[in-house]
Design a protein around this motif. Sequence first.
Motif, PDB file in Angstrom:
ATOM      1  N   GLY A 213     -66.099 -43.316 -65.064  1.00 48.07           N
ATOM      2  CA  GLY A 213     -66.243 -44.748 -65.282  1.00 48.07           C
ATOM      3  C   GLY A 213     -64.955 -45.532 -65.186  1.00 48.07           C
ATOM      4  O   GLY A 213     -64.878 -46.653 -65.671  1.00 48.07           O
ATOM      5  N   ARG A 214     -63.961 -44.954 -64.573  1.00 44.07           N
ATOM      6  CA  ARG A 214     -62.669 -45.640 -64.524  1.00 44.07           C
ATOM      7  C   ARG A 214     -62.727 -46.906 -63.681  1.00 44.07           C
ATOM      8  O   ARG A 214     -62.204 -47.941 -64.048  1.00 44.07           O
ATOM      9  CB  ARG A 214     -61.602 -44.704 -63.958  1.00 44.07           C
ATOM     10  N   ALA A 215     -63.404 -46.834 -62.553  1.00 46.58           N
ATOM     11  CA  ALA A 215     -63.525 -47.997 -61.672  1.00 46.58           C
ATOM     12  C   ALA A 215     -64.832 -48.725 -61.957  1.00 46.58           C
ATOM     13  O   ALA A 215     -65.781 -48.139 -62.476  1.00 46.58           O
ATOM     14  CB  ALA A 215     -63.477 -47.561 -60.211  1.00 46.58           C
ATOM     15  N   PHE A 216     -64.893 -49.968 -61.603  1.00 46.59           N
ATOM     16  CA  PHE A 216     -66.095 -50.766 -61.836  1.00 46.59           C
ATOM     17  C   PHE A 216     -67.302 -50.139 -61.150  1.00 46.59           C
ATOM     18  O   PHE A 216     -68.393 -50.093 -61.703  1.00 46.59           O
ATOM     19  CB  PHE A 216     -65.885 -52.196 -61.328  1.00 46.59           C
ATOM     20  N   ALA A 217     -67.094 -49.623 -59.940  1.00 45.61           N
ATOM     21  CA  ALA A 217     -68.201 -49.031 -59.186  1.00 45.61           C
ATOM     22  C   ALA A 217     -68.789 -47.838 -59.948  1.00 45.61           C
ATOM     23  O   ALA A 217     -70.006 -47.646 -59.975  1.00 45.61           O
ATOM     24  CB  ALA A 217     -67.729 -48.589 -57.808  1.00 45.61           C
ATOM     25  N   GLY A 218     -67.937 -47.048 -60.572  1.00 49.26           N
ATOM     26  CA  GLY A 218     -68.417 -45.887 -61.331  1.00 49.26           C
ATOM     27  C   GLY A 218     -69.234 -46.306 -62.533  1.00 49.26           C
ATOM     28  O   GLY A 218     -70.268 -45.706 -62.837  1.00 49.26           O
ATOM     29  N   ARG A 219     -68.776 -47.347 -63.231  1.00 47.15           N
ATOM     30  CA  ARG A 219     -69.517 -47.827 -64.405  1.00 47.15           C
ATOM     31  C   ARG A 219     -70.857 -48.405 -63.985  1.00 47.15           C
ATOM     32  O   ARG A 219     -71.874 -48.191 -64.645  1.00 47.15           O
ATOM     33  CB  ARG A 219     -68.691 -48.869 -65.161  1.00 47.15           C
ATOM     34  N   SER A 220     -70.868 -49.128 -62.871  1.00 47.30           N
ATOM     35  CA  SER A 220     -72.122 -49.698 -62.373  1.00 47.30           C
ATOM     36  C   SER A 220     -73.107 -48.597 -62.016  1.00 47.30           C
ATOM     37  O   SER A 220     -74.296 -48.685 -62.319  1.00 47.30           O
ATOM     38  CB  SER A 220     -71.865 -50.558 -61.129  1.00 47.30           C
ATOM     39  N   ARG A 221     -72.619 -47.558 -61.378  1.00 43.20           N
ATOM     40  CA  ARG A 221     -73.470 -46.439 -60.986  1.00 43.20           C
ATOM     41  C   ARG A 221     -74.076 -45.775 -62.220  1.00 43.20           C
ATOM     42  O   ARG A 221     -75.260 -45.461 -62.251  1.00 43.20           O
ATOM     43  CB  ARG A 221     -72.665 -45.444 -60.164  1.00 43.20           C
ATOM     44  N   MET A 222     -73.251 -45.583 -63.266  1.00 44.45           N
ATOM     45  CA  MET A 222     -73.754 -44.968 -64.492  1.00 44.45           C
ATOM     46  C   MET A 222     -74.779 -45.874 -65.169  1.00 44.45           C
ATOM     47  O   MET A 222     -75.779 -45.388 -65.712  1.00 44.45           O
ATOM     48  CB  MET A 222     -72.603 -44.680 -65.457  1.00 44.45           C
ATOM     49  N   ALA A 223     -74.554 -47.171 -65.144  1.00 40.31           N
ATOM     50  CA  ALA A 223     -75.486 -48.114 -65.771  1.00 40.31           C
ATOM     51  C   ALA A 223     -76.830 -48.082 -65.066  1.00 40.31           C
ATOM     52  O   ALA A 223     -77.894 -48.071 -65.706  1.00 40.31           O
ATOM     53  CB  ALA A 223     -74.909 -49.526 -65.747  1.00 40.31           C
TER      54      ALA A 223
ATOM     55  N   ALA B 188     -65.024 -35.757 -70.838  1.00 42.69           N
ATOM     56  CA  ALA B 188     -63.970 -36.084 -69.871  1.00 42.69           C
ATOM     57  C   ALA B 188     -64.575 -36.462 -68.526  1.00 42.69           C
ATOM     58  O   ALA B 188     -64.133 -37.411 -67.874  1.00 42.69           O
ATOM     59  CB  ALA B 188     -63.020 -34.902 -69.710  1.00 42.69           C
ATOM     60  N   ARG B 189     -65.607 -35.735 -68.115  1.00 44.54           N
ATOM     61  CA  ARG B 189     -66.248 -36.001 -66.829  1.00 44.54           C
ATOM     62  C   ARG B 189     -66.856 -37.398 -66.802  1.00 44.54           C
ATOM     63  O   ARG B 189     -66.657 -38.173 -65.856  1.00 44.54           O
ATOM     64  CB  ARG B 189     -67.305 -34.934 -66.566  1.00 44.54           C
ATOM     65  N   ILE B 190     -67.560 -37.758 -67.869  1.00 42.81           N
ATOM     66  CA  ILE B 190     -68.193 -39.075 -67.945  1.00 42.81           C
ATOM     67  C   ILE B 190     -67.140 -40.171 -68.048  1.00 42.81           C
ATOM     68  O   ILE B 190     -67.225 -41.193 -67.364  1.00 42.81           O
ATOM     69  CB  ILE B 190     -69.160 -39.137 -69.142  1.00 42.81           C
ATOM     70  N   SER B 191     -66.142 -39.959 -68.893  1.00 41.28           N
ATOM     71  CA  SER B 191     -65.098 -40.966 -69.084  1.00 41.28           C
ATOM     72  C   SER B 191     -64.362 -41.258 -67.795  1.00 41.28           C
ATOM     73  O   SER B 191     -64.155 -42.416 -67.422  1.00 41.28           O
ATOM     74  CB  SER B 191     -64.084 -40.492 -70.128  1.00 41.28           C
ATOM     75  N   ASN B 192     -63.964 -40.211 -67.105  1.00 38.71           N
ATOM     76  CA  ASN B 192     -63.193 -40.391 -65.880  1.00 38.71           C
ATOM     77  C   ASN B 192     -64.032 -41.004 -64.765  1.00 38.71           C
ATOM     78  O   ASN B 192     -63.507 -41.733 -63.929  1.00 38.71           O
ATOM     79  CB  ASN B 192     -62.596 -39.056 -65.421  1.00 38.71           C
TER      80      ASN B 192
ATOM     81  N   ARG C  10     -54.129 -27.317 -67.873  1.00 34.26           N
ATOM     82  CA  ARG C  10     -54.841 -26.686 -68.986  1.00 34.26           C
ATOM     83  C   ARG C  10     -54.924 -27.592 -70.218  1.00 34.26           C
ATOM     84  O   ARG C  10     -55.595 -27.272 -71.193  1.00 34.26           O
ATOM     85  CB  ARG C  10     -54.196 -25.356 -69.357  1.00 34.26           C
ATOM     86  N   HIS C  11     -54.234 -28.711 -70.178  1.00 32.12           N
ATOM     87  CA  HIS C  11     -54.278 -29.661 -71.278  1.00 32.12           C
ATOM     88  C   HIS C  11     -55.478 -30.592 -71.160  1.00 32.12           C
ATOM     89  O   HIS C  11     -55.699 -31.412 -72.033  1.00 32.12           O
ATOM     90  CB  HIS C  11     -52.997 -30.503 -71.319  1.00 32.12           C
ATOM     91  N   GLY C  12     -56.210 -30.489 -70.051  1.00 32.02           N
ATOM     92  CA  GLY C  12     -57.320 -31.406 -69.813  1.00 32.02           C
ATOM     93  C   GLY C  12     -56.791 -32.707 -69.247  1.00 32.02           C
ATOM     94  O   GLY C  12     -55.577 -32.898 -69.149  1.00 32.02           O
ATOM     95  N   PHE C  13     -57.703 -33.578 -68.862  1.00 32.45           N
ATOM     96  CA  PHE C  13     -57.226 -34.850 -68.325  1.00 32.45           C
ATOM     97  C   PHE C  13     -58.259 -35.931 -68.531  1.00 32.45           C
ATOM     98  O   PHE C  13     -59.427 -35.783 -68.168  1.00 32.45           O
ATOM     99  CB  PHE C  13     -56.933 -34.754 -66.823  1.00 32.45           C
ATOM    100  N   VAL C  14     -57.829 -37.024 -69.152  1.00 28.41           N
ATOM    101  CA  VAL C  14     -58.640 -38.231 -69.282  1.00 28.41           C
ATOM    102  C   VAL C  14     -57.693 -39.396 -69.042  1.00 28.41           C
ATOM    103  O   VAL C  14     -56.607 -39.452 -69.621  1.00 28.41           O
ATOM    104  CB  VAL C  14     -59.278 -38.356 -70.685  1.00 28.41           C
ATOM    105  N   PHE C  15     -58.088 -40.311 -68.159  1.00 28.96           N
ATOM    106  CA  PHE C  15     -57.236 -41.467 -67.894  1.00 28.96           C
ATOM    107  C   PHE C  15     -56.990 -42.231 -69.181  1.00 28.96           C
ATOM    108  O   PHE C  15     -57.889 -42.355 -70.020  1.00 28.96           O
ATOM    109  CB  PHE C  15     -57.908 -42.406 -66.883  1.00 28.96           C
ATOM    110  N   ARG C  16     -55.772 -42.724 -69.363  1.00 30.19           N
ATOM    111  CA  ARG C  16     -55.402 -43.417 -70.595  1.00 30.19           C
ATOM    112  C   ARG C  16     -56.323 -44.600 -70.876  1.00 30.19           C
ATOM    113  O   ARG C  16     -56.691 -44.855 -72.019  1.00 30.19           O
ATOM    114  CB  ARG C  16     -53.946 -43.897 -70.517  1.00 30.19           C
TER     115      ARG C  16
END
Length: 62
Positions: free
Chosen positions: A40-50, A34-38, A8-14
């Motif tokens: 993009g944690r891995a390079f593949a996720g950031r590439s997909r968003m880009a 939080a959904r967008i931030s998490n 219930r505290h939510g979660f975002v990678f440090r």
Amino acid sequence: MVSDRGGRHGFVFRSRHRTYKALRRKGASKEKAARISNAGRAFAGRSRMARKGWRRRRARGR
């Protein structure tokens, strides 16, 4: 500070707290930021968003 406890505290990678805070400043909801931030944690996720952003900008004529 953004929570990285989860539950219930939510979660975002440090490592993604800066991204989360930037999205919140731009007006995104906590859940959306939080959904967008998490995603993009891995390079593949950031590439997909880009690629998704590029397609959207192209479709809108920018």
